[in-house]
Design a protein around this motif. Sequence first.
Motif, PDB file in Angstrom:
ATOM      1  N   TYR A  27       3.349  16.545  -1.213  1.00  0.00           N
ATOM      2  CA  TYR A  27       2.344  15.524  -1.674  1.00  0.00           C
ATOM      3  C   TYR A  27       2.995  15.280  -3.181  1.00  0.00           C
ATOM      4  O   TYR A  27       2.531  14.198  -3.946  1.00  0.00           O
ATOM      5  CB  TYR A  27       0.931  15.939  -1.994  1.00  0.00           C
ATOM      6  CG  TYR A  27       0.124  15.797  -0.709  1.00  0.00           C
ATOM      7  CD1 TYR A  27       0.301  14.557   0.080  1.00  0.00           C
ATOM      8  CD2 TYR A  27      -0.498  16.906  -0.025  1.00  0.00           C
ATOM      9  CE1 TYR A  27      -0.545  14.423   1.381  1.00  0.00           C
ATOM     10  CE2 TYR A  27      -1.229  16.669   0.894  1.00  0.00           C
ATOM     11  CZ  TYR A  27      -1.235  15.557   1.920  1.00  0.00           C
ATOM     12  OH  TYR A  27      -1.882  15.359   2.759  1.00  0.00           O
ATOM     13  N   PHE A  55       5.689  12.872  -2.434  1.00  0.00           N
ATOM     14  CA  PHE A  55       5.313  11.488  -1.912  1.00  0.00           C
ATOM     15  C   PHE A  55       3.678  11.452  -2.307  1.00  0.00           C
ATOM     16  O   PHE A  55       2.861  11.416  -1.586  1.00  0.00           O
ATOM     17  CB  PHE A  55       5.258  11.506  -0.504  1.00  0.00           C
ATOM     18  CG  PHE A  55       6.537  11.832  -0.025  1.00  0.00           C
ATOM     19  CD1 PHE A  55       7.658  10.645  -0.053  1.00  0.00           C
ATOM     20  CD2 PHE A  55       6.811  12.799   0.972  1.00  0.00           C
ATOM     21  CE1 PHE A  55       9.146  10.805   0.567  1.00  0.00           C
ATOM     22  CE2 PHE A  55       7.981  12.811   1.732  1.00  0.00           C
ATOM     23  CZ  PHE A  55       9.011  11.937   1.297  1.00  0.00           C
ATOM     24  N   ARG A  60       2.167   8.741  -2.783  1.00  0.00           N
ATOM     25  CA  ARG A  60       1.303   7.791  -2.254  1.00  0.00           C
ATOM     26  C   ARG A  60       0.708   8.479  -1.116  1.00  0.00           C
ATOM     27  O   ARG A  60      -0.270   7.799  -0.519  1.00  0.00           O
ATOM     28  CB  ARG A  60       2.353   6.679  -1.622  1.00  0.00           C
ATOM     29  CG  ARG A  60       2.908   5.957  -2.856  1.00  0.00           C
ATOM     30  CD  ARG A  60       4.230   5.094  -2.104  1.00  0.00           C
ATOM     31  NE  ARG A  60       3.499   3.985  -1.500  1.00  0.00           N
ATOM     32  CZ  ARG A  60       3.390   2.868  -1.607  1.00  0.00           C
ATOM     33  NH1 ARG A  60       3.286   2.506  -2.881  1.00  0.00           N
ATOM     34  NH2 ARG A  60       2.659   1.681  -1.027  1.00  0.00           N
ATOM     35  N   LEU A  61       1.346   9.380  -0.450  1.00  0.00           N
ATOM     36  CA  LEU A  61       0.675  10.183   0.770  1.00  0.00           C
ATOM     37  C   LEU A  61      -0.744  10.833   0.368  1.00  0.00           C
ATOM     38  O   LEU A  61      -1.644  10.731   1.087  1.00  0.00           O
ATOM     39  CB  LEU A  61       1.573  11.020   1.379  1.00  0.00           C
ATOM     40  CG  LEU A  61       2.735  10.446   2.237  1.00  0.00           C
ATOM     41  CD1 LEU A  61       3.828  11.503   2.851  1.00  0.00           C
ATOM     42  CD2 LEU A  61       2.354   9.454   3.026  1.00  0.00           C
ATOM     43  N   GLU A  63      -2.697  10.087  -2.067  1.00  0.00           N
ATOM     44  CA  GLU A  63      -3.841   9.237  -2.033  1.00  0.00           C
ATOM     45  C   GLU A  63      -4.461   8.828  -0.783  1.00  0.00           C
ATOM     46  O   GLU A  63      -5.379   8.193  -0.561  1.00  0.00           O
ATOM     47  CB  GLU A  63      -3.473   8.058  -3.035  1.00  0.00           C
ATOM     48  CG  GLU A  63      -2.959   8.147  -4.248  1.00  0.00           C
ATOM     49  CD  GLU A  63      -1.966   6.828  -4.678  1.00  0.00           C
ATOM     50  OE1 GLU A  63      -2.092   5.556  -4.093  1.00  0.00           O
ATOM     51  OE2 GLU A  63      -1.394   7.016  -5.605  1.00  0.00           O
ATOM     52  N   ARG A  64      -3.635   8.890   0.508  1.00  0.00           N
ATOM     53  CA  ARG A  64      -3.892   8.737   1.582  1.00  0.00           C
ATOM     54  C   ARG A  64      -4.316   9.838   2.607  1.00  0.00           C
ATOM     55  O   ARG A  64      -4.301   9.374   3.893  1.00  0.00           O
ATOM     56  CB  ARG A  64      -3.037   7.464   2.291  1.00  0.00           C
ATOM     57  CG  ARG A  64      -2.848   6.353   1.313  1.00  0.00           C
ATOM     58  CD  ARG A  64      -1.810   5.524   1.775  1.00  0.00           C
ATOM     59  NE  ARG A  64      -1.909   4.258   1.009  1.00  0.00           N
ATOM     60  CZ  ARG A  64      -1.743   4.236  -0.174  1.00  0.00           C
ATOM     61  NH1 ARG A  64      -1.431   4.993  -0.913  1.00  0.00           N
ATOM     62  NH2 ARG A  64      -1.741   2.880  -0.824  1.00  0.00           N
ATOM     63  N   LEU A  84      -1.004   3.282   7.957  1.00  0.00           N
ATOM     64  CA  LEU A  84      -0.210   3.365   6.833  1.00  0.00           C
ATOM     65  C   LEU A  84       0.824   2.224   6.809  1.00  0.00           C
ATOM     66  O   LEU A  84       0.946   1.582   7.911  1.00  0.00           O
ATOM     67  CB  LEU A  84       0.558   4.598   6.790  1.00  0.00           C
ATOM     68  CG  LEU A  84      -0.114   5.865   6.527  1.00  0.00           C
ATOM     69  CD1 LEU A  84       0.685   7.136   6.723  1.00  0.00           C
ATOM     70  CD2 LEU A  84      -1.189   5.891   5.310  1.00  0.00           C
ATOM     71  N   SER A  85       1.425   1.901   5.915  1.00  0.00           N
ATOM     72  CA  SER A  85       2.286   0.887   5.799  1.00  0.00           C
ATOM     73  C   SER A  85       3.725   1.432   6.486  1.00  0.00           C
ATOM     74  O   SER A  85       3.706   2.756   6.650  1.00  0.00           O
ATOM     75  CB  SER A  85       2.715   0.187   4.477  1.00  0.00           C
ATOM     76  OG  SER A  85       3.357   1.100   3.563  1.00  0.00           O
ATOM     77  N   GLU A 105       4.997   3.966   3.988  1.00  0.00           N
ATOM     78  CA  GLU A 105       4.291   5.285   4.113  1.00  0.00           C
ATOM     79  C   GLU A 105       4.445   5.859   5.185  1.00  0.00           C
ATOM     80  O   GLU A 105       4.361   7.254   5.108  1.00  0.00           O
ATOM     81  CB  GLU A 105       2.840   4.864   3.973  1.00  0.00           C
ATOM     82  CG  GLU A 105       2.545   4.386   2.406  1.00  0.00           C
ATOM     83  CD  GLU A 105       1.405   3.386   2.226  1.00  0.00           C
ATOM     84  OE1 GLU A 105       0.883   2.884   1.099  1.00  0.00           O
ATOM     85  OE2 GLU A 105       0.622   3.102   3.432  1.00  0.00           O
ATOM     86  N   LEU A 151      11.795   0.370  -1.471  1.00  0.00           N
ATOM     87  CA  LEU A 151      11.503   1.545  -0.963  1.00  0.00           C
ATOM     88  C   LEU A 151      12.719   2.288  -0.326  1.00  0.00           C
ATOM     89  O   LEU A 151      12.680   3.413  -0.207  1.00  0.00           O
ATOM     90  CB  LEU A 151      10.434   1.223   0.263  1.00  0.00           C
ATOM     91  CG  LEU A 151       9.099   0.890  -0.059  1.00  0.00           C
ATOM     92  CD1 LEU A 151       8.313   0.391   1.016  1.00  0.00           C
ATOM     93  CD2 LEU A 151       8.480   2.183  -0.736  1.00  0.00           C
ATOM     94  N   GLU A 192      13.620   4.461  -3.095  1.00  0.00           N
ATOM     95  CA  GLU A 192      12.837   5.623  -3.231  1.00  0.00           C
ATOM     96  C   GLU A 192      13.376   6.761  -2.076  1.00  0.00           C
ATOM     97  O   GLU A 192      13.079   7.886  -2.501  1.00  0.00           O
ATOM     98  CB  GLU A 192      11.299   5.122  -2.868  1.00  0.00           C
ATOM     99  CG  GLU A 192      10.474   5.736  -3.944  1.00  0.00           C
ATOM    100  CD  GLU A 192       8.798   5.053  -3.816  1.00  0.00           C
ATOM    101  OE1 GLU A 192       7.981   5.861  -3.305  1.00  0.00           O
ATOM    102  OE2 GLU A 192       8.938   3.784  -4.203  1.00  0.00           O
TER     103      GLU A 192
END
Lengths: 291, 240
Positions: free
Chosen positions: B122, B125, B127-128, B130-131, B139-140, B143, B173, B176
Amino acid sequence: MQILLQLIASGVAVGMIYAAIAFGYQLTFATSKTLNFGQGEALMLGALVGLSLTSWLGYWAMLPLVLLFGFVQGAIVERLGVRPSIKIKSEFGWIMATIALGIIFKNLAEIVWGREALPFPSPLPTDAYVLGGVRILPVELLIVVGALGMMLAVEFFNRKSIWGKAVRATANDRDAAGLMGINTSQIITLSYAVSSMTAALAGVLVAPRITAIDANLGAVLGLKAFAVAIIGGLESGLGVIVGGIILGVAETMTGYYISTGYKDVPGLVLLLLVLMVKPSGLFGKATIKKV
Amino acid sequence: MLQVEKLVAGYGKVEVLHALDFKVEQGQLVTLIGSNGAGKTTTMRALSGMLVPTSGSIRLRDKEIAGLPSHAVAKIGLAHSPEGRRVFASLSVDENLQLGAFARVTGARPKGELQRDFDRVYTLFPRLAERRKQYAGTLSGGEQQMLAMGRALMLNPEILLLDEPSMGLAPRLVEEVFKTIRELRAAGVTMLLVEQFAAAALEVADYAYVMENGHIRHQGPASQLKTDPAVKAAYLGGGH
Ligand SMILES: Nc1ncnc2c1ncn2[C@@H]1O[C@H](COP(=O)(O)OP(=O)(O)OP(=O)(O)O)[C@@H](O)[C@H]1O
Ligand SMILES: [Mg+2]
């Protein structure tokens, strides 16, 4: 109005039995895209084994043993009938194999328990409760509570435990589940075991209601529950409960307004209608996979 | 760490890999590059047991893993983040990560510090994080890719296989993802990376193999292959 409520109340109880068996169809379909066409025989065996154990232990103490029996019986069906055809990716082998095993179980039951119908004692008082003029038998309540409880317990297991999550992962993407270290063949065996366990419980729940049971108990129930699984959708948990109730109520209505002789017709008609109108079931999600 | 000898594999009667030899040393980041259809994904699948090789040997540390089913290979410590992500769509982000650690939770692999590893994924990432409760299927694409990598890391593997982690991602991305790969390398994670962005892969890797039609055509330290005229012409010219 009162008659209508009465028919609905009786229909719900029968419907929950269909729902429980159909729920079992869903469990194995999710993990392996195969069904146990001997599911009705799993129910029948559960009821007869339950009867023998009841005379020895009483009804309530018999229940855990019948659950265990159903679990083992389902695992055997998967190992003998289903795994070989999954392994060679045979599309129809498992259909023939599970039907054949069902016939064998029925013959075995006739050898062990005979061909005569045997009385199944009621574990609860046989006087009906009267609620606003509607008569409800204690054993009907037992069916509803027992079947719902079983389905909820399995759902809870699938949502909360790591093994249950492994079951759902296998249903989602079997190859990817393997990469997680999940032995997906074992998970498929587990789903068959739980499926037959559900059917065996349904057997000892329905037996006191119909009061006498024999080796033919499963055939018709299994077929109707198959209709319910199709109506409710093989992929959606809630659908079989609604589907079961629809069929159960349709049957009691047909029995009352037309003739008890035609009681089995709605199930088959519903099955044909749903297959024509919506092959994936009323509540089924579209089975298109995101790539 | 990972030693592959004379690996032959294919689909049905079609042979795709023709006697591959390669190895990955402990702590190294090795990349496998090559054009579409060269057999990179097939190699990854044979390593992780998704595909049973026809012949040859695959040794992880000193254990022979060729032909073992994928769940057994995972338990020995090989994590594979497959091509196309393959996250469990109807499970939550949290549950996907828990399943990544399935072999540890069920005792098939040393448990270690599970919570620390959740936190590590976490942190890697955010962003993970938060989800967590969201279904992976919602997820996109980017993600989902992060989740697939995070899920593989949750095995706490001896070696991590990444098959095209940048596939289908927007340039920002992709950056990233490569940044994450660099971080993992710095943390000492042994990796085998398949990438279509050959130049970027050679930039982060220690050693590289170039595949063509199921054969290894070139190999060498990544810094060296980067400047090799033949490799440059075939795989690094123009394009991306
Ligand atoms: N499931 C399959 N069945 C039959 N042939 C396959 C299958 N998967 C791949 N192939 C074939 O094997 C060869 C190698 O494919 P592979 O997916 O390993 O290539 P790749 O190097 O990963 O390519 P890409 O860069 O496009 O991902 C190709 O010719 C492909 O058509
Ligand atoms: Mg590929």
